[in-house]
Enzyme design. Structure first.
Site, PDB file in Angstrom:
ATOM      1  N   LYS A 199       0.816  -1.197   0.000  1.00 66.63           N
ATOM      2  CA  LYS A 199       0.000   0.000   0.000  1.00 66.63           C
ATOM      3  C   LYS A 199       0.864   1.268   0.000  1.00 66.63           C
ATOM      4  CE  LYS A 199      -3.278  -2.232   3.137  1.00 66.63           C
ATOM      5  NZ  LYS A 199      -3.814  -2.173   4.504  1.00 66.63           N
ATOM      6  N   ILE A 258       9.460   2.794  -0.017  1.00 63.49           N
ATOM      7  CA  ILE A 258      10.706   2.576   0.723  1.00 63.49           C
ATOM      8  C   ILE A 258      11.388   1.287   0.261  1.00 63.49           C
ATOM      9  CG2 ILE A 258       9.466   1.418   2.621  1.00 63.49           C
ATOM     10  CD1 ILE A 258      11.577   2.658   4.549  1.00 63.49           C
ATOM     11  N   ASP A 282      13.973  -1.154   1.920  1.00 60.41           N
ATOM     12  CA  ASP A 282      14.535  -1.414   3.247  1.00 60.41           C
ATOM     13  C   ASP A 282      15.582  -2.534   3.119  1.00 60.41           C
ATOM     14  OD1 ASP A 282      14.959  -1.835   5.934  1.00 60.41           O
ATOM     15  OD2 ASP A 282      12.891  -2.151   6.468  1.00 60.41           O
ATOM     16  N   GLY A 318      15.490  -4.497   0.666  1.00 64.73           N
ATOM     17  CA  GLY A 318      15.623  -4.620  -0.781  1.00 64.73           C
ATOM     18  C   GLY A 318      14.974  -5.878  -1.339  1.00 64.73           C
ATOM     19  N   ASP A 366       3.435   3.369   7.074  1.00 64.20           N
ATOM     20  CA  ASP A 366       2.571   3.168   8.237  1.00 64.20           C
ATOM     21  C   ASP A 366       3.317   2.710   9.490  1.00 64.20           C
ATOM     22  OD1 ASP A 366       3.077   0.490   7.170  1.00 64.20           O
ATOM     23  OD2 ASP A 366       1.536  -0.179   8.565  1.00 64.20           O
TER      24      ASP A 366
HETATM   25  C1  PRP Z   1       7.075  -1.844   2.556  1.00 61.69           C
HETATM   26  C2  PRP Z   1       7.359  -1.024   1.315  1.00 61.69           C
HETATM   27  C3  PRP Z   1       8.037  -1.999   0.405  1.00 61.69           C
HETATM   28  C4  PRP Z   1       8.700  -2.971   1.357  1.00 61.69           C
HETATM   29  C5  PRP Z   1      10.151  -2.675   1.404  1.00 61.69           C
HETATM   30  O1  PRP Z   1       5.868  -2.475   2.381  1.00 61.69           O
HETATM   31  O2  PRP Z   1       6.193  -0.502   0.752  1.00 61.69           O
HETATM   32  O3  PRP Z   1       7.114  -2.660  -0.440  1.00 61.69           O
HETATM   33  O4  PRP Z   1       8.137  -2.772   2.640  1.00 61.69           O
HETATM   34  O5  PRP Z   1      10.803  -3.524   2.316  1.00 61.69           O
HETATM   35  P1  PRP Z   1      11.995  -4.455   1.901  1.00 61.69           P
HETATM   36  O6  PRP Z   1      12.962  -3.646   1.110  1.00 61.69           O
HETATM   37  O7  PRP Z   1      12.562  -4.881   3.244  1.00 61.69           O
HETATM   38  O8  PRP Z   1      11.455  -5.616   1.147  1.00 61.69           O
HETATM   39  P2  PRP Z   1       5.096  -3.213   3.569  1.00 61.69           P
HETATM   40  O9  PRP Z   1       5.372  -4.670   3.496  1.00 61.69           O
HETATM   41  O10 PRP Z   1       5.387  -2.510   4.870  1.00 61.69           O
HETATM   42  O11 PRP Z   1       3.606  -3.061   3.161  1.00 61.69           O
HETATM   43  P3  PRP Z   1       2.719  -1.742   2.970  1.00 61.69           P
HETATM   44  O12 PRP Z   1       3.361  -0.964   1.833  1.00 61.69           O
HETATM   45  O13 PRP Z   1       1.396  -2.282   2.592  1.00 61.69           O
HETATM   46  O14 PRP Z   1       2.741  -0.978   4.256  1.00 61.69           O
END
Ligand code: PRP
Length: 179
Positions: free
Chosen positions: A40, A98, A100, A102, A156
């Site tokens: 999201k 983001i 994070d 990756g 979030d």
């Molecule tokens: C977050 C973000 C990325 C992912 C990045 O999504 O939107 O898709 O984490 O993290 P990574 O680099 O460690 O894989 P999240 O899973 O928190 O879901 P959301 O966007 O629905 O909050």
């Protein structure tokens, strides 16, 4: 009540989004692009970015899971919702809030590259480089940030605080953050 500490102000975000959009518009030089927002978190960034772009653009979404309701990455990536349209022969720009570990973006690039897009690039608003577990190329990056728990502008804290206009920092264990 704990108000998030401002890490990136609304004005700084808006300025950077305009800069990124100008750079992207220049690079694609009028070629049509499919923007793929990763739900999201990317919904607000994608909304703002897409309005500043100048080339023909279509918008698709994918939903993947990585974190669940927790605050650390499990490393597992699962597609919850796939694209509705084919990207074969299309220029594709994946838009993330983001990067994070990756893992999510790495997985998405592997998956989407099997679908024969004309090109495949990435755009992320923020990146935590020190957390990366895999090498993943971000072609258009808003900001590099330290390893803190960020909220707002789509990001979030247990599904709360996504609508803040700025990016803030909270203690991930603080259950009253944003109240
Ligand atoms: C977050 C973000 C990325 C992912 C990045 O999504 O939107 O898709 O984490 O993290 P990574 O680099 O460690 O894989 P999240 O899973 O928190 O879901 P959301 O966007 O629905 O909050």
């Amino acid at each position: 009540m704990t108000t998030p500490r401002i890490l990136i102000s609304e004005a700084d975000i808006q300025r950077r989004v305009r800069e990124l959009a100008a750079e992207i518009s220049n690079d694609y030089a009028g070629e049509p692009v499919t923007l793929v927002g990763v739900l999201k978190g990317a919904f607000i960034f994608l909304a703002d970015l897409s309005r500043h772009l100048t080339m023909p653009r279509s918008i698709e979404f994918m939903a993947v899971s990585s974190y669940g309701m927790g605050t650390t990455s499990s490393g597992a990536v699962r597609v919850l919702m796939d694209l509705r349209r084919s990207i074969e022969g299309r220029h594709v720009l994946v838009v993330e809030d983001i990067v994070d570990t990756g893992l999510t973006l790495h997985y998405l690039l592997e998956l989407l590259s099997t679908r024969d897009p004309a090109s495949l690039k990435t755009c992320a608003l923020v990146r935590k480089k020190e957390r990366h577990e895999v090498d993943v190329k971000v072609d258009y990056l808003g900001f590099d940030i330290p390893n803190v728990w960020v909220v707002g502008y789509g990001l979030d804290h247990a599904e709360d605080l996504r609508a803040l206009p700025y990016i803030g920092v909270v203690d991930p264990d603080d259950e009253t953050a944003g109240e």
